[in-house]
Design a protein around this motif. Structure first.
Motif, PDB file in Angstrom:
ATOM      1  N   GLN A  82       0.837  -1.188   0.000  1.00 58.28           N
ATOM      2  CA  GLN A  82       0.000   0.000   0.000  1.00 58.28           C
ATOM      3  C   GLN A  82       0.879   1.248   0.000  1.00 58.28           C
ATOM      4  O   GLN A  82       1.823   1.357   0.778  1.00 58.28           O
ATOM      5  N   LYS A  83       0.532   2.200  -0.869  1.00 58.82           N
ATOM      6  CA  LYS A  83       1.268   3.451  -0.926  1.00 58.82           C
ATOM      7  C   LYS A  83       0.637   4.441   0.042  1.00 58.82           C
ATOM      8  O   LYS A  83      -0.576   4.523   0.167  1.00 58.82           O
ATOM      9  N   LEU A  84       1.483   5.182   0.722  1.00 58.30           N
ATOM     10  CA  LEU A  84       1.009   6.151   1.693  1.00 58.30           C
ATOM     11  C   LEU A  84       0.533   7.415   0.998  1.00 58.30           C
ATOM     12  O   LEU A  84       1.126   7.869   0.017  1.00 58.30           O
ATOM     13  N   TRP A  91       1.994  12.635   8.752  1.00 58.76           N
ATOM     14  CA  TRP A  91       1.766  12.134  10.113  1.00 58.76           C
ATOM     15  C   TRP A  91       2.938  11.301  10.608  1.00 58.76           C
ATOM     16  O   TRP A  91       3.365  11.430  11.757  1.00 58.76           O
ATOM     17  N   ARG A  92       3.496  10.470   9.760  1.00 55.34           N
ATOM     18  CA  ARG A  92       4.663   9.667  10.161  1.00 55.34           C
ATOM     19  C   ARG A  92       5.868  10.545  10.452  1.00 55.34           C
ATOM     20  O   ARG A  92       6.614  10.298  11.395  1.00 55.34           O
ATOM     21  N   GLU A  93       6.054  11.563   9.639  1.00 52.50           N
ATOM     22  CA  GLU A  93       7.157  12.497   9.898  1.00 52.50           C
ATOM     23  C   GLU A  93       6.956  13.207  11.224  1.00 52.50           C
ATOM     24  O   GLU A  93       7.902  13.396  11.989  1.00 52.50           O
ATOM     25  N   HIS A  94       5.718  13.596  11.497  1.00 50.47           N
ATOM     26  CA  HIS A  94       5.414  14.263  12.765  1.00 50.47           C
ATOM     27  C   HIS A  94       5.711  13.322  13.934  1.00 50.47           C
ATOM     28  O   HIS A  94       6.295  13.736  14.939  1.00 50.47           O
TER      29      HIS A  94
END
Length: 101
Positions: A82-84, A91-94
């Motif tokens: 699955q591509k984000l 959100w992942r960076e945060h």
């Protein structure tokens, strides 16, 4: 029983060779294993079917565990990941930046 064994060996060998020839995201090690073992299985089936005349032989049904595992690995690696979305990436960076603090 002999014919079934030879048939299963031949089918396993052909399937492993076909999986080795496909480039679908498999690891290189998996393709090498398929490329080595496929001809061995097929060659042994050809030997038993056409060259072996009589005598005793051992039936190792455990030999079919490996082809089954390689087929499972083949199809598991074949499913697309699955591509984000941009929101999920942000959100992942945060979350990563919060963990560093």
């Amino acid at each position: 029983m002999f014919n079934w064994y030879v048939g299963l060996l031949a089918v396993s060998g052909v399937v492993m060779i076909a999986m080795a020839l496909m480039e679908n995201g498999q690891s290189k090690a998996s393709r090498i294993i398929n490329a080595i073992l496929g001809p061995i299985y097929l060659g042994y089936a050809i030997y038993l079917a056409f060259i072996f005349e009589s005598g005793s032989y051992w039936v190792f049904f455990q030999a079919f565990i490996l082809p089954v595992l390689l087929v499972v690995d083949f199809f598991r690696n074949r499913t697309p990941r699955q591509k984000l979305t941009e929101t999920q990436k942000a959100w992942r960076e945060h979350q990563r930046s919060e963990q560093k603090r």
